[in-house]
Enzyme design. Structure first.
Site, mmCIF file in Angstrom:
data_model
loop_
_atom_site.group_PDB
_atom_site.id
_atom_site.type_symbol
_atom_site.label_atom_id
_atom_site.label_comp_id
_atom_site.label_asym_id
_atom_site.label_seq_id
_atom_site.Cartn_x
_atom_site.Cartn_y
_atom_site.Cartn_z
ATOM 1 C CG ASP A 479 -44.509 -4.920 15.141
ATOM 2 O OD1 ASP A 479 -45.118 -4.451 14.164
ATOM 3 O OD2 ASP A 479 -44.984 -5.800 15.882
ATOM 4 C CD GLU A 482 -47.683 0.967 12.211
ATOM 5 O OE1 GLU A 482 -47.339 -0.039 11.575
ATOM 6 O OE2 GLU A 482 -47.743 1.008 13.470
ATOM 7 C CG ASP A 544 -50.860 -7.382 12.798
ATOM 8 O OD1 ASP A 544 -49.753 -7.847 12.466
ATOM 9 O OD2 ASP A 544 -50.997 -6.577 13.740
#
Length: 775
Positions: A479, A482, A544
């Site tokens: 996860d 970024e 998401d």
């Protein structure tokens, strides 16, 4: 008085909006890891502009020469009520003048990788970069070993040097300097723009050029290519806006867009292709802003932060281009069979008891499934990654993992590469220098961000992951990734401008290799961020999503665009992520989820169907059973995709490039090469569907439809699912887990209307190659 305050508020709001727009245009970044708009640097009147003008020398056999660049400045110009600017020739005032060139001559180099692929490099300084292809993390090992191919046929024709292959040609015109790309019939596909192209227009568009900044003398290049009437551009990563990028400004800088409903991207890829038959891989890790006809309808303006242009140019149809591109950056590996089954998750399961109960309920409700995922809550403190199960809530994690495995479940765990000051590993990471640093060697942000360009960091990280895998964990969720600081300094020796976008690739690679080392031949991760080359470290999911129709549309567009950027495998959170999904939306999302390469229920609870309603549980089970019965089709198509760089979730035009209507569709897709899926994007039981030329058979009802626009009723499974005429689709008896599938009982179902021959693909576990079945 009330009217006055309304007007005053409107004026103030307008003023603030104007100021914000001015600041945005000035390139000011407000928030960490926002997208970078590189185009703003190319409107700065303090910069010096160098416009590509002519070839002064060129050795056709070596593919090397020198381009002269004319020095310009941008000069303000008033025309009655308009203030604009024009490029104006400039004589330098640099001192000492004998040390510098007013109009420098700089290298251009052309190489040929295959009959469909050429590589063109253009420098903006006399010094060639020292970086080696062998050290480049974006390139795959196959390309590194192979390197350049044979020289294309070469000839001089008047003003041009022409390189040609059976698939097209590349011309380098001496003056006006141009690179002209043509197909095999001699049609111009695109070409670079020269300053003389402005002569017939009042719009003085900057042509192919580079800038030297007044702020620090750094350089950035701006390749400019022509756009033809009717041209369409695709690719650029997991972009959630319209698939056709013409008319858009696409920022290729990794960010967390907070979902698939904006123009930001978790997974930008500096690669695109055109419906005219060419593609471009912009080999760079620095940010790029691609202005595809947004500011000028006849030009693709590629505003690069990089000072070097290193482009791979591809010729062919979409399948050809995707294959050529992934020969350079790598193809997605074939993934283990169990990964194509159902993944059950939510944010989050907090205990051993909860995980085992979810597994029990899946079996009790006879929902075929293979994976249980524990998200952020398996640590002692939620979201605080320390690579250890919470001792109070997981009394016997190894025993739990063994029990899940016995029941046919693989286990996935969440983690991230950021460590807050309260994390117990924070001091160790800082002490050992395994984090990204700032200019003083300190912290660019509050968290310690692992520096995956540091081999010691990678070894430390992989050892932590290995400890979990050795306990029996099957894979890890990769996860975030970024937010690598642009102002950071990295062990690689590069700054954040070049490492920010590479961070997801290095992160993906480190984690995938850890899993692959524990389970040889079965490497797999579940990643959110990516860059060019990340497809080698599959797989990725769409982030998401909002629990809305728009969230589903954004995910579908993103998945299609991602597949058009070299990634074979992709998933998304069925029903959306952010809040508990409305039952109608979740129900309509199910077929899209199960007819994707990988299928995961995840998000805010409840995601488990038995906690929603009995009828929803039945609908969930129906979709899961459909995929498990189709597993031979899924598995064979996945293998075919991994060998050819094709996506499982596939835009129609990839399969039907000659069908002009197929290029317009972005809310349907091919699942592999033979099944068309049109999700219900809004409430209802039917929808309009575009069908490419030929006959199509409804997978649920058997009804036959012809090509063109049709209004089609969905079946028991709430989606329009059609099979291409002439298809053999393999099915197996239903199993509750992939390791119990009886591959000896494959049944070939024939979908035939006008076809005289039917075709299918077969690839079973343990096979080495795909078998083509015909009847």
């Amino acid at each position: 008085m009330k009217k006055f305050y309304v007007l005053l508020f409107a004026f103030q709001f307008s003023l603030l909006a104007s100021v914000a727009q001015i600041q945005t245009n000035a390139g000011i970044q407000y928030l960490q890891a926002m997208q970078k708009d590189m185009s703003t640097d190319f409107y700065d009147l303090s910069n010096t502009y160098f416009l590509a003008d002519s070839i002064v020398s060129f050795d056709a056999q070596k593919g090397e020469g020198m381009v002269q660049w004319k020095r310009y400045r941008l000069s303000p110009r008033q025309a009655f009520n308009l203030n604009g600017y024009w490029p104006v020739r400039m004589q330098m005032l640099d001192f000492p003048d004998a040390a510098y060139e007013n109009d420098p001559e700089l290298k251009i180099k052309v190489e040929f990788i295959s009959p469909r692929t050429a590589r063109i490099r253009i420098l903006t300084t006399p010094i060639e970069p020292k970086c080696s292809d062998q050290d480049d993390v974006m390139f795959c090992d196959g390309f590194k070993a192979k390197g350049k191919g044979q020289l294309w046929a070469t000839k001089s024709v008047g003003n041009a040097i022409v390189y040609s292959s059976p698939y097209g040609s590349i011309e380098i015109q001496k003056y006006p300097w141009r690179i002209v790309i043509k197909d095999a019939q001699g049609r111009i596909l695109t070409q670079t723009r020269h300053n003389v192209d402005n002569d017939s227009s009042q719009v003085k568009l900057l042509p192919f050029s580079f800038i030297k900044r007044g702020s620090d003398n750094s350089r950035s290049i701006n390749p400019v290519l022509t756009l033809a009437p009717g041209e369409r551009i695709y690719g650029c990563g997991e972009s959630f806006t319209s698939l056709n990028k013409v008319g858009q400004k696409v920022h290729l800088s990794v960010t967390d867009p907070q979902g698939p409903e904006t123009d930001g991207q978790y997974k930008p890829v500096p690669f695109f292709f055109s419906n005219r038959g060419y593609g471009v891989f912009m080999h760079t890790s620095a940010p790029v802003t691609c202005d595809f006809g947004a500011s000028y309808i006849g030009a693709s303006r590629l505003f690069m932060a990089d000072e070097l242009m290193d482009f791979f140019v591809f010729l062919g149809e979409p399948k050809d281009i995707l294959n050529e591109y992934t020969e350079i950056t790598g193809k997605s590996p074939m993934l283990p069979l169990w990964s194509f089954g159902t993944w059950m998750s939510r944010i989050t399961y907090f205990s051993q008891q909860e995980g085992l109960e979810i597994a029990r309920q899946l079996r009790a409700h006879k929902i075929p499934s293979d994976v249980i995922h524990f998200d952020t809550g398996w640590f002692g403190v939620d979201w605080q990654c320390d690579y250890e199960f919470a001792k109070e809530r997981f009394k016997d994690p190894v025993g739990m993992l063994k029990q899940l495995a016995k029941d046919g479940f693989h286990t996935c765990l969440w983690q991230l590469p950021y460590f807050t000051p309260k994390n117990r590993f924070f001091p160790e990471i800082i002490e050992k220098g395994m984090h990204v640093v700032n200019a003083t060697g300190g912290m660019p942000v509050e968290d310690a961000i692992l520096d995956f360009s540091n081999p010691e960091t990678v070894s430390w990280y992989q050892s932590k992951i290995a400890g979990l895998l050795k306990q029996g964990v099957s894979t890890i969720k990769c996860d975030f990734g970024e937010a690598a600081p642009y102002n950071g300094y990295y062990h690689s020796g590069k700054g954040g401008l070049y490492e920010h976008n590479l961070y997801p690739l290095r992160y993906n690679k480190a984690l995938w290799e850890a899993v692959e080392q524990q389970y040889p031949g079965n490497g797999i991760i579940w990643a959110r961020s990516a860059w060019a080359g990340s497809q080698r470290y599959a797989l990725h999911w769409g982030g998401d999503a909002a629990t809305t129709n728009i969230g589903m549309l954004g995910d579908l567009r993103g998945g299609l665009s991602f597949g058009l950027s070299g990634f074979s495998f992709w998933s998304h959170d069925m029903g959306g992520f952010v809040t508990a999904s409305p039952e109608d939306i979740y129900r309509r999302w199910l077929p899209f989820g199960f007819l994707s390469s990988h299928t995961r229920a995840h998000g805010a609870p409840p995601t488990e169907p038995w906690l929603i309603s009995e009828s929803f549980t039945d609908a969930f089970r129906d979709c899961a059973e459909m995929k498990y019965k189709l597993m031979p089709y899924v598995y064979a198509q996945a293998k075919d995709c991994s060998e050819r760089g094709l996506p499982m979730v596939r835009a129609l035009f990839v399969e039907f490039p000659q069908d002009k209507g197929a290029w317009l569709v972005e809310d349907e897709y091919m699942f592999g090469s033979q099944i068309l899926v049109a999700p219900l994007m809004e409430s209802g039981t039917s929808r309009d569907v575009y069908l490419p030329k030929g006959k199509w058979i409804d997978y649920q009802s058997g009804k036959v439809y012809k090509g063109g626009y049709q209004t089609i009723e969905a079946g028991k499974i709430p989606a329009v699912i059609l099979v291409r005429d002439g298809s053999l689709i393999p099915h197996v008896p239903l199993a509750q887990r992939t390791d119990e599938i009886d591959w000896s009982k494959i049944e070939w179902k024939t979908y035939k209307a006008d076809a005289t021959t039917c075709l299918g693909l077969l690839f079973m576990p343990g096979d080495s190659k795909i078998e083509v079945i015909t009847r």
